[in-house]
Design a protein around this motif. Structure first.
Motif, PDB file in Angstrom:
ATOM      1  N   VAL A   1       0.879  -1.158  -0.123  1.00 39.63           N
ATOM      2  CA  VAL A   1       0.019  -0.094  -0.025  1.00 39.63           C
ATOM      3  C   VAL A   1       0.751   1.335  -0.141  1.00 39.63           C
ATOM      4  O   VAL A   1       2.140   1.118   0.318  1.00 39.63           O
ATOM      5  CB  VAL A   1      -0.888  -0.101   1.133  1.00 39.63           C
ATOM      6  N   LEU A   2       0.248   2.332  -0.069  1.00 40.91           N
ATOM      7  CA  LEU A   2       0.815   3.670  -0.131  1.00 40.91           C
ATOM      8  C   LEU A   2       0.292   4.265   1.294  1.00 40.91           C
ATOM      9  O   LEU A   2      -0.883   4.361   1.521  1.00 40.91           O
ATOM     10  CB  LEU A   2       0.441   4.636  -1.321  1.00 40.91           C
ATOM     11  N   THR A   3       1.285   4.645   1.957  1.00 41.45           N
ATOM     12  CA  THR A   3       0.776   4.979   3.483  1.00 41.45           C
ATOM     13  C   THR A   3       1.477   6.600   3.680  1.00 41.45           C
ATOM     14  O   THR A   3       2.566   6.804   3.245  1.00 41.45           O
ATOM     15  CB  THR A   3       1.475   3.967   4.408  1.00 41.45           C
ATOM     16  N   ARG A   4       0.736   7.073   4.606  1.00 41.63           N
ATOM     17  CA  ARG A   4       0.960   8.703   4.789  1.00 41.63           C
ATOM     18  C   ARG A   4       2.168   8.591   5.916  1.00 41.63           C
ATOM     19  O   ARG A   4       1.927   7.853   6.978  1.00 41.63           O
ATOM     20  CB  ARG A   4      -0.287   9.243   5.655  1.00 41.63           C
ATOM     21  N   LYS A   5       3.144   9.172   5.615  1.00 42.52           N
ATOM     22  CA  LYS A   5       4.353   9.162   6.562  1.00 42.52           C
ATOM     23  C   LYS A   5       4.451  10.871   7.099  1.00 42.52           C
ATOM     24  O   LYS A   5       4.508  10.732   8.594  1.00 42.52           O
ATOM     25  CB  LYS A   5       5.670   8.941   5.979  1.00 42.52           C
ATOM     26  N   ARG A   6       4.178  11.629   6.587  1.00 36.80           N
ATOM     27  CA  ARG A   6       3.972  13.114   6.889  1.00 36.80           C
ATOM     28  C   ARG A   6       2.795  13.678   5.971  1.00 36.80           C
ATOM     29  O   ARG A   6       2.414  13.039   5.103  1.00 36.80           O
ATOM     30  CB  ARG A   6       5.248  14.026   6.766  1.00 36.80           C
ATOM     31  N   ARG A   7       2.552  14.984   6.413  1.00 35.20           N
ATOM     32  CA  ARG A   7       1.170  15.568   5.830  1.00 35.20           C
ATOM     33  C   ARG A   7       1.218  15.286   4.289  1.00 35.20           C
ATOM     34  O   ARG A   7       0.247  15.033   3.682  1.00 35.20           O
ATOM     35  CB  ARG A   7       0.892  16.888   6.209  1.00 35.20           C
ATOM     36  N   MET A   8       2.218  15.726   3.892  1.00 37.20           N
ATOM     37  CA  MET A   8       2.425  15.808   2.167  1.00 37.20           C
ATOM     38  C   MET A   8       3.238  14.812   1.652  1.00 37.20           C
ATOM     39  O   MET A   8       3.787  14.983   0.636  1.00 37.20           O
ATOM     40  CB  MET A   8       2.884  17.218   1.964  1.00 37.20           C
TER      41      MET A   8
END
Length: 397
Positions: A188-195
């Motif tokens: 999956v693609l996962t949020r690491k920081r806001r952007m």
């Protein structure tokens, strides 16, 4: 003496006879000239008719009958279809752009109504489809020192026009499709920081006591993170029927295949945008992309915009989704100067390229170039227009 008088009268009669004969010859020559002239006129003018006229001339008790021909011009009114056929063809007139406006690639302009659907057409009582006209507005232009210096510049037109021609090009309703399964060992693609989102693998699915589901992800580079379902996106390419305006997506950067940024889908492919997707990144950056660069968020919030931090961009997106499929767009042309926000300050810039709903501008101070949406609140004209529009709505409420 009587003989002398008789001779005198004979001379007078003889002279009179010569004068009469002379006049007859002159009259006959004149008649011949008139006759020749009449024939020449008849030969040169097809619509000339000949009508004989009789004139009786009496000279000194003698009657002379002569026939003269006069030229008469008869005017006949032609029917309209013959007049139209004789007129030279006039060149066809075209409308300019933004323009354009009736081909599929032009800006066809319709106006939404309160009961408007996602389609660009409304059905009338007799079953025929009627095109809704556009709503075109000029923004207010308060008098300032800079405005007085630029009074000669044309003011941009702000239009609200239907974007697509069928429901699959304009839909902003999430399709009622079964959710794809999210399971352990899925990439999956996962949020690491806001952007910043990164690729990783789900190593564990955790269910909290309150029923919330969390996903523990191990990133490809390094590190782990425990995130919610609206902070992971499928690694595979979505199907077209899964996408809609307002969908929460993640976009792969074209210049770096390992960099991903979150955004909201703003346009579906149509001939008006050359069959591309428009996405607003969470920092208000607009970008046109193809389907392979899109990734759908696995478990988006009921209101996808709640995932965006409070900001002018969030306010803009709410207004954009509300107005869709009739977004407000300013009309600019290449070479036109305008004011746009950069680093929280309105600065002078020039339009370099117009690409469908976007314009590329260059700022005069530092020659910085970037793409801006034609309905963006960064544009001074659009910001004033939206401020006026919201004020009118509040008064109406």
């Amino acid at each position: 003496m009587e003989l002398d008088e008789m001779q005198t009268r004979m001379l007078e009669l003889h002279e009179f006879g010569e004068r009469v004969e002379k006049r007859r010859k002159m009259q006959s020559e004149k008649d011949e000239d008139d006759e020749n002239m009449s024939e020449s006129l008849c030969a040169s003018i097809p619509s000339t008719n000949e009508t004989p006229s009789k004139r009786t001339q009496v000279e000194n008790g003698c009657d002379s009958l002569s026939v003269r021909k006069e030229a008469v011009v008869v005017l006949i009114r032609l029917p309209e279809y013959k007049i139209s056929a004789l007129r030279p063809p006039t060149p066809q007139q075209f409308y300019s752009e933004d323009e354009s406006h009736s081909s599929s690639d032009s800006d066809m302009q319709w106006e939404p109504e309160d009961d408007s659907s996602d389609s660009d057409f409304s059905a009338s009582n007799n079953g025929q489809k009627t095109v809704k006209p556009s709503k075109i507005t000029r923004p207010p232009e308060p008098q300032t020192s800079s405005n007085r210096n630029n009074n000669n510049e044309p003011k941009p037109i702000i239009e609200s026009s239907a974007f697509g021609h069928c429901s699959h090009e304009t839909t902003k309703i999430r399709p009622n499709l079964p959710e794809e399964e999210v399971k352990v060992d899925m990439m999956v693609l996962t949020r690491k920081r806001r952007m910043r989102w990164q690729r990783g693998k789900i190593v564990e699915i955790v269910t909290k006591e309150d029923g919330r589901v969390k996903y523990k992800v191990s990133f490809e580079e390094k590190g782990r993170s425990l995130v919610s379902g609206h902070h992971i996106a499928f690694d595979n390419t979505p199907k077209l029927e899964q996408l809609y305006v307002g969908a929460r997506v993640v976009v792969r950067c074209q210049d770096n295949k390992f960099r991903f940024r979150p955004g909201v889908l703003a346009e579906l492919p149509s001939r008006k945008n050359r069959l591309r997707f428009l996405v607003f990144i969470d920092d208000h950056t607009p970008v046109y992309v193809g389907l392979p660069l899109l990734h759908l968020v696995c478990r988006p919030l009921t209101d996808a915009l709640d995932d965006i931090p409070d900001s002018p961009h969030k306010f803009f997106m709410r207004q954009y989704i509300k107005d869709w499929p009739y977004p407000h767009l300013t009309q600019y042309r290449a070479g036109q100067s305008l004011n746009a926000e950069l680093n929280a300050v309105q600065q002078r810039c020039e339009v370099l390229v117009v690409d469908c709903s976007l314009i590329q501008v260059v700022f005069q101070d530092d020659q910085h170039k970037e793409w801006i949406h034609r309905g963006s609140i960064r544009l001074e004209h659009m910001a004033k227009f939206l401020e006026l529009k919201n004020g009118e709505e509040h008064k109406a409420d």
